[in-house]
Motif scaffolding. Structure first.
Motif, PDB file in Angstrom:
ATOM      1  N   THR A 125     -12.780  19.493  12.389  1.00  0.00           N
ATOM      2  CA  THR A 125     -11.866  18.362  12.534  1.00  0.00           C
ATOM      3  C   THR A 125     -12.334  17.215  11.645  1.00  0.00           C
ATOM      4  OG1 THR A 125     -11.359  18.969  14.818  1.00  0.00           O
ATOM      5  CG2 THR A 125     -10.930  16.688  14.182  1.00  0.00           C
ATOM      6  N   GLU A 126     -11.414  16.620  10.913  1.00  0.00           N
ATOM      7  CA  GLU A 126     -11.787  15.467  10.077  1.00  0.00           C
ATOM      8  C   GLU A 126     -11.997  14.258  10.970  1.00  0.00           C
ATOM      9  OE1 GLU A 126     -10.443  12.844   6.194  1.00  0.00           O
ATOM     10  OE2 GLU A 126      -9.110  14.437   6.894  1.00  0.00           O
ATOM     11  N   ILE A 127     -13.162  13.642  10.829  1.00  0.00           N
ATOM     12  CA  ILE A 127     -13.539  12.472  11.618  1.00  0.00           C
ATOM     13  C   ILE A 127     -13.832  11.332  10.660  1.00  0.00           C
ATOM     14  CG2 ILE A 127     -15.235  11.515  13.230  1.00  0.00           C
ATOM     15  CD1 ILE A 127     -15.737  14.451  14.148  1.00  0.00           C
ATOM     16  N   TYR A 151     -20.652  18.988  12.685  1.00  0.00           N
ATOM     17  CA  TYR A 151     -19.311  18.704  12.172  1.00  0.00           C
ATOM     18  C   TYR A 151     -19.330  18.746  10.643  1.00  0.00           C
ATOM     19  CZ  TYR A 151     -18.258  17.450  16.928  1.00  0.00           C
ATOM     20  OH  TYR A 151     -18.083  17.507  18.286  1.00  0.00           O
ATOM     21  N   PHE A 185     -19.978  13.568  21.025  1.00  0.00           N
ATOM     22  CA  PHE A 185     -19.823  14.499  19.906  1.00  0.00           C
ATOM     23  C   PHE A 185     -20.592  15.813  20.037  1.00  0.00           C
ATOM     24  CE2 PHE A 185     -18.585  10.447  18.146  1.00  0.00           C
ATOM     25  CZ  PHE A 185     -17.401  10.784  17.511  1.00  0.00           C
ATOM     26  N   ILE A 222     -11.007  16.196  19.711  1.00  0.00           N
ATOM     27  CA  ILE A 222     -11.680  16.901  18.622  1.00  0.00           C
ATOM     28  C   ILE A 222     -11.633  18.388  18.935  1.00  0.00           C
ATOM     29  CG2 ILE A 222     -13.850  17.256  17.397  1.00  0.00           C
ATOM     30  CD1 ILE A 222     -14.448  14.312  17.835  1.00  0.00           C
ATOM     31  N   ASP A 223     -10.815  19.107  18.172  1.00  0.00           N
ATOM     32  CA  ASP A 223     -10.570  20.516  18.435  1.00  0.00           C
ATOM     33  C   ASP A 223     -11.752  21.413  18.084  1.00  0.00           C
ATOM     34  OD1 ASP A 223      -7.989  19.970  19.316  1.00  0.00           O
ATOM     35  OD2 ASP A 223      -7.184  20.102  17.290  1.00  0.00           O
ATOM     36  N   ILE A 275      -9.071  12.151  12.795  1.00  0.00           N
ATOM     37  CA  ILE A 275      -9.299  11.350  13.997  1.00  0.00           C
ATOM     38  C   ILE A 275     -10.121  10.141  13.558  1.00  0.00           C
ATOM     39  CG2 ILE A 275     -10.389  11.286  16.271  1.00  0.00           C
ATOM     40  CD1 ILE A 275      -8.197  13.402  16.143  1.00  0.00           C
ATOM     41  N   ARG A 305     -17.597  15.491  25.765  1.00  0.00           N
ATOM     42  CA  ARG A 305     -17.175  15.463  24.361  1.00  0.00           C
ATOM     43  C   ARG A 305     -15.736  14.950  24.263  1.00  0.00           C
ATOM     44  NH1 ARG A 305     -15.833  20.714  21.651  1.00  0.00           N
ATOM     45  NH2 ARG A 305     -14.505  19.914  20.041  1.00  0.00           N
ATOM     46  N   VAL A 313     -16.959  14.888   8.128  1.00  0.00           N
ATOM     47  CA  VAL A 313     -17.191  13.544   8.668  1.00  0.00           C
ATOM     48  C   VAL A 313     -17.297  12.545   7.528  1.00  0.00           C
ATOM     49  CG1 VAL A 313     -18.674  12.116  10.127  1.00  0.00           C
ATOM     50  CG2 VAL A 313     -18.455  14.570  10.592  1.00  0.00           C
TER      51      VAL A 313
END
Length: 113
Positions: A71-73, A94, A55, A66-67, A25, A62, A97
């Motif tokens: 999750t890749e941010i 997270y 976040f 974003i599951d 994301i 939120r 990130v």
């Protein structure tokens, strides 16, 4: 004393590839006054002042795409602020990130937009 949470840079090309595969994301956290430079297709726009609400895993506001905390941010912001913003997101729990090395311009160049 809690450990310092680090967020690693990701190249614009790698970020674009991850986004295109649906693995990441992209979050555009440039201040509104800077977003006149243009948009990033597919990016979620979050004002830097809304970071905690967007976040915090317990927040009712939120970001819905974003599951989970894995999750890749990929954060795009003003270059000098991007590492700190990514670190603040990582500190919320997270685990994946990054901040885009070169920011908005680099990502726009990598995507040909």
């Amino acid at each position: 004393m809690s450990p310092v949470v680090m967020a690693d840079p990701i190249s614009a090309q790698e970020c674009a590839e991850h986004r295109d595969r649906g693995d990441a994301i992209v979050v555009d956290m440039r201040p509104q006054v800077v977003r006149h430079q243009g948009s990033l297709p597919g990016a979620v726009v979050v004002d830097p002042h809304e970071l905690d609400a967007a976040f915090d895993p317990a927040s009712k506001r939120r970001i819905p795409v974003i599951d989970d905390l894995d999750t890749e941010i990929a954060v795009v912001s003003v270059s000098s602020q991007a590492p700190q913003i990514a670190q603040r997101i990582a500190a919320l729990g997270y685990t994946n990130v990054h901040y885009v090395d070169g920011g908005f311009r680099a990502l726009r160049s990598a995507t040909g937009a």
